[in-house]
Design a protein around this motif. Structure first.
Motif, PDB file in Angstrom:
ATOM      1  N   GLY A 192       0.799  -1.219   0.000  1.00 46.48           N
ATOM      2  CA  GLY A 192       0.000   0.000   0.000  1.00 46.48           C
ATOM      3  C   GLY A 192       0.828   1.265   0.000  1.00 46.48           C
ATOM      4  O   GLY A 192       2.043   1.247  -0.241  1.00 46.48           O
ATOM      5  N   HIS A 193       0.166   2.364   0.304  1.00 44.23           N
ATOM      6  CA  HIS A 193       0.810   3.680   0.212  1.00 44.23           C
ATOM      7  C   HIS A 193       1.013   4.289   1.594  1.00 44.23           C
ATOM      8  O   HIS A 193       0.041   4.614   2.278  1.00 44.23           O
ATOM      9  CB  HIS A 193      -0.031   4.616  -0.642  1.00 44.23           C
ATOM     10  CG  HIS A 193       0.560   5.981  -0.775  1.00 44.23           C
ATOM     11  ND1 HIS A 193       1.722   6.218  -1.477  1.00 44.23           N
ATOM     12  CD2 HIS A 193       0.170   7.179  -0.261  1.00 44.23           C
ATOM     13  CE1 HIS A 193       2.009   7.509  -1.413  1.00 44.23           C
ATOM     14  NE2 HIS A 193       1.098   8.110  -0.680  1.00 44.23           N
ATOM     15  N   SER A 347     -11.507   8.441  11.436  1.00 44.45           N
ATOM     16  CA  SER A 347     -10.527   8.636  10.362  1.00 44.45           C
ATOM     17  C   SER A 347      -9.118   8.321  10.850  1.00 44.45           C
ATOM     18  O   SER A 347      -8.318   7.710  10.135  1.00 44.45           O
ATOM     19  CB  SER A 347     -10.607  10.072   9.835  1.00 44.45           C
ATOM     20  OG  SER A 347     -11.848  10.312   9.195  1.00 44.45           O
ATOM     21  N   ARG A 348      -8.809   8.709  12.087  1.00 50.53           N
ATOM     22  CA  ARG A 348      -7.461   8.442  12.617  1.00 50.53           C
ATOM     23  C   ARG A 348      -7.268   6.957  12.924  1.00 50.53           C
ATOM     24  O   ARG A 348      -6.174   6.415  12.706  1.00 50.53           O
ATOM     25  CB  ARG A 348      -7.216   9.301  13.855  1.00 50.53           C
ATOM     26  CG  ARG A 348      -7.163  10.788  13.524  1.00 50.53           C
ATOM     27  CD  ARG A 348      -6.845  11.641  14.729  1.00 50.53           C
ATOM     28  NE  ARG A 348      -6.838  13.065  14.350  1.00 50.53           N
ATOM     29  CZ  ARG A 348      -6.458  14.037  15.165  1.00 50.53           C
ATOM     30  NH1 ARG A 348      -6.052  13.773  16.389  1.00 50.53           N
ATOM     31  NH2 ARG A 348      -6.485  15.297  14.749  1.00 50.53           N
ATOM     32  N   GLU A 349      -8.301   6.308  13.404  1.00 52.25           N
ATOM     33  CA  GLU A 349      -8.193   4.867  13.636  1.00 52.25           C
ATOM     34  C   GLU A 349      -7.997   4.120  12.322  1.00 52.25           C
ATOM     35  O   GLU A 349      -7.234   3.145  12.264  1.00 52.25           O
ATOM     36  CB  GLU A 349      -9.450   4.364  14.351  1.00 52.25           C
ATOM     37  CG  GLU A 349      -9.541   4.798  15.811  1.00 52.25           C
ATOM     38  CD  GLU A 349     -10.827   4.339  16.466  1.00 52.25           C
ATOM     39  OE1 GLU A 349     -11.773   3.966  15.732  1.00 52.25           O
ATOM     40  OE2 GLU A 349     -10.884   4.367  17.702  1.00 52.25           O
ATOM     41  N   LEU A 350      -8.682   4.570  11.286  1.00 53.38           N
ATOM     42  CA  LEU A 350      -8.503   3.974   9.961  1.00 53.38           C
ATOM     43  C   LEU A 350      -7.058   4.136   9.500  1.00 53.38           C
ATOM     44  O   LEU A 350      -6.460   3.203   8.947  1.00 53.38           O
ATOM     45  CB  LEU A 350      -9.459   4.628   8.968  1.00 53.38           C
ATOM     46  CG  LEU A 350      -9.316   4.222   7.492  1.00 53.38           C
ATOM     47  CD1 LEU A 350      -9.534   2.725   7.309  1.00 53.38           C
ATOM     48  CD2 LEU A 350     -10.311   5.009   6.625  1.00 53.38           C
ATOM     49  N   TYR A 351      -6.495   5.301   9.730  1.00 52.26           N
ATOM     50  CA  TYR A 351      -5.089   5.539   9.352  1.00 52.26           C
ATOM     51  C   TYR A 351      -4.163   4.536  10.041  1.00 52.26           C
ATOM     52  O   TYR A 351      -3.294   3.936   9.397  1.00 52.26           O
ATOM     53  CB  TYR A 351      -4.681   6.967   9.724  1.00 52.26           C
ATOM     54  CG  TYR A 351      -3.198   7.212   9.601  1.00 52.26           C
ATOM     55  CD1 TYR A 351      -2.627   7.521   8.372  1.00 52.26           C
ATOM     56  CD2 TYR A 351      -2.363   7.094  10.706  1.00 52.26           C
ATOM     57  CE1 TYR A 351      -1.259   7.712   8.254  1.00 52.26           C
ATOM     58  CE2 TYR A 351      -0.998   7.288  10.595  1.00 52.26           C
ATOM     59  CZ  TYR A 351      -0.449   7.599   9.370  1.00 52.26           C
ATOM     60  OH  TYR A 351       0.910   7.787   9.258  1.00 52.26           O
ATOM     61  N   MET A 355      -1.853   1.803   8.054  1.00 51.57           N
ATOM     62  CA  MET A 355      -0.395   1.910   8.056  1.00 51.57           C
ATOM     63  C   MET A 355       0.278   0.636   8.566  1.00 51.57           C
ATOM     64  O   MET A 355       1.391   0.291   8.143  1.00 51.57           O
ATOM     65  CB  MET A 355       0.047   3.114   8.886  1.00 51.57           C
ATOM     66  CG  MET A 355      -0.173   4.446   8.210  1.00 51.57           C
ATOM     67  SD  MET A 355       0.635   4.576   6.592  1.00 51.57           S
ATOM     68  CE  MET A 355      -0.774   4.960   5.561  1.00 51.57           C
ATOM     69  N   ALA A 356      -0.382  -0.076   9.481  1.00 52.24           N
ATOM     70  CA  ALA A 356       0.173  -1.353   9.947  1.00 52.24           C
ATOM     71  C   ALA A 356       0.245  -2.350   8.789  1.00 52.24           C
ATOM     72  O   ALA A 356       1.230  -3.079   8.626  1.00 52.24           O
ATOM     73  CB  ALA A 356      -0.678  -1.912  11.082  1.00 52.24           C
ATOM     74  N   GLU A 357      -0.805  -2.379   7.951  1.00 50.18           N
ATOM     75  CA  GLU A 357      -0.803  -3.260   6.777  1.00 50.18           C
ATOM     76  C   GLU A 357       0.282  -2.854   5.785  1.00 50.18           C
ATOM     77  O   GLU A 357       0.962  -3.701   5.204  1.00 50.18           O
ATOM     78  CB  GLU A 357      -2.173  -3.204   6.096  1.00 50.18           C
ATOM     79  CG  GLU A 357      -3.327  -3.712   6.950  1.00 50.18           C
ATOM     80  CD  GLU A 357      -4.671  -3.453   6.292  1.00 50.18           C
ATOM     81  OE1 GLU A 357      -4.684  -2.924   5.160  1.00 50.18           O
ATOM     82  OE2 GLU A 357      -5.706  -3.778   6.906  1.00 50.18           O
ATOM     83  N   VAL A 358       0.432  -1.545   5.592  1.00 56.72           N
ATOM     84  CA  VAL A 358       1.421  -1.042   4.636  1.00 56.72           C
ATOM     85  C   VAL A 358       2.839  -1.408   5.074  1.00 56.72           C
ATOM     86  O   VAL A 358       3.663  -1.864   4.268  1.00 56.72           O
ATOM     87  CB  VAL A 358       1.283   0.481   4.472  1.00 56.72           C
ATOM     88  CG1 VAL A 358       2.448   1.052   3.669  1.00 56.72           C
ATOM     89  CG2 VAL A 358      -0.034   0.819   3.776  1.00 56.72           C
ATOM     90  N   ALA A 359       3.141  -1.218   6.353  1.00 59.04           N
ATOM     91  CA  ALA A 359       4.479  -1.533   6.864  1.00 59.04           C
ATOM     92  C   ALA A 359       4.811  -3.007   6.642  1.00 59.04           C
ATOM     93  O   ALA A 359       5.937  -3.356   6.258  1.00 59.04           O
ATOM     94  CB  ALA A 359       4.568  -1.185   8.350  1.00 59.04           C
TER      95      ALA A 359
END
Length: 409
Positions: A192-193, A347-351, A355-359
């Protein structure tokens, strides 16, 4: 201690300035590689031009920076679509071969499947395509939605020919990776991004000037979506809103009269000016990077289901089905302080989840590059079947100076 991995990143789009989604993706990708100890060189095939200021910034960011001037496009290979190699010049392929011989990269990462021709004839490095989006039958998708096809589009057969040149094909979201897997038997990985958590690293600016705002490029899907929300807001005015990004260059006739911020040099100037970010995306393909950027800035976001494609959303205002539903959501937002606070938290929880998936995706990718290098190092040497003339030496053509390549041609 093991030596750093050396990777060449090839792109027809510059990494700087990151004012549109694809540039932001390339810059973030490079940052994640560097964060994991990779020495990343960048070869820019200048389809969007190159200023001296751009070159200086990219020279500073990448381990080495190279530039090849883009060539004029010729006629498409097919009557209704481009061939997979129509936009990839031989000069770029030659430069990749030269750099690979000189620097002995462990991996080559090519941005866009229609640049995959540079991987042909390359042996040794792990060959990776970062797809950004699915381009097979993209023109048919646009036509079905009443839009004129723009930029690159090809057939699924041509796209599969490009995938086959890589050892790993990277999808930017899981739905696209699944689509690629249905058509390609090789390894497919979702990466992801990443976006830095600006809501944790920079001061929070209180009392923004506008309740709602939209930031985006001028691609046809964005234009159609903005025109739709503009028409709805002209009929039912909810609050002042702001429009920013290269979409403002389209000279759209907007009935609701948003404030036009124009093209921003720094996205912070947009996010500081708005309280809540809108993404009324209707259709389109690819991950909506502007959605991720907005939640990274800690902003509450109201958007359609298409705007949050690729994200595991939980809040109803992150999966709206229509523009009319967006207008009603905007009304609810302005009327309820509790809803405003709830949407910020969601929105912040979604972030954080995303980001855990992206890392994990980047960790896996770099691990695969390292495993490929380990396997190559431990492989038994192959006997050469080609004799050298007596007293002869193999010679390799030296790569151009990075600095000269950056501003030359």
């Amino acid at each position: 201690m093991s030596s750093p991995l050396k990777v060449l990143v090839v792109s027809p789009v510059p990494s700087h300035p990151p004012v549109q989604g694809n540039s932001a993706r390339i810059l973030a990708f490079g940052g994640e590689l560097k964060r994991r100890g990779v020495e990343a060189d960048f070869l820019y095939y200048g389809m969007e031009g190159l200023s001296k200021e751009q070159a200086e910034v990219m020279i500073g960011f990448w381990h080495r920076f190279y530039f090849v001037r883009s060539q004029p496009l010729q006629r498409p290979a097919f009557a209704r679509s481009w061939g997979i190699d129509d936009w990839c010049a031989d000069q770029l392929c030659d430069m990749v071969k030269t750099l690979t011989t000189t620097h002995r990269y462990q991996a080559i990462i090519v941005n866009y499947v229609w640049m995959s021709k540079v991987l042909v004839g390359i042996d040794g490095p792990l060959k990776i395509i970062d797809t950004h989006d699915v381009f097979g039958n993209r023109h048919l998708t646009a036509e079905q939605q009443g839009l004129e096809p723009r930029w690159f589009f090809t057939t699924t057969a041509e796209e599969c020919k490009g995938y086959a040149r890589a050892d790993i094909v990277v999808g930017i979201q899981e739905s696209e990776s699944a689509e690629i897997r249905r058509r390609h038997s090789g390894k497919v990985l979702t990466v992801g991004h990443p976006v830095e958590p600006a809501f944790l690293t920079r001061p929070w600016k209180p009392n923004p000037s506008f309740t709602f705002g939209y930031l985006g490029s001028g691609n046809p899907w964005n234009v159609r979506s903005v025109l739709a929300v503009d028409a709805a807001l002209a009929r039912d005015r909810v609050a002042r809103w702001l429009l920013a990004g290269t979409i403002t260059r389209q000279r759209l006739l907007l009935q609701s009269h948003p404030f036009l911020l124009g093209v921003v040099d720094r996205v912070e100037s947009f996010y500081d000016a708005v309280e809540c970010v809108l993404n009324p995306m209707l259709g389109g393909t690819g991950l909506k990077i502007k959605t991720i950027e907005a939640i990274a800035f800690g902003k509450p976001v109201i958007g359609t289901r298409d705007a949050f494609e690729g994200l595991r959303v939980e809040h109803p205002l992150h999966r709206l089905e229509s523009i009319d539903a967006m207008i009603e959501a905007m009304k609810s937002y302005t009327a309820s302080g509790a809803l405003r606070e709830e949407l910020v938290v969601s929105s912040r929880e979604l972030y954080v989840r995303y980001m855990a998936e992206v890392a994990n995706g980047y960790d896996t990718l770099v691990g695969l590059i390292r495993a490929h290098e380990t396997k190559a190092v431990n492989a038994p040497p192959q006997k050469s079947t080609r004799a050298l003339p007596s007293g002869g030496r193999r010679s390799t053509r030296g790569a151009p100076s990075p600095a000269a390549s950056a501003v030359g041609d």
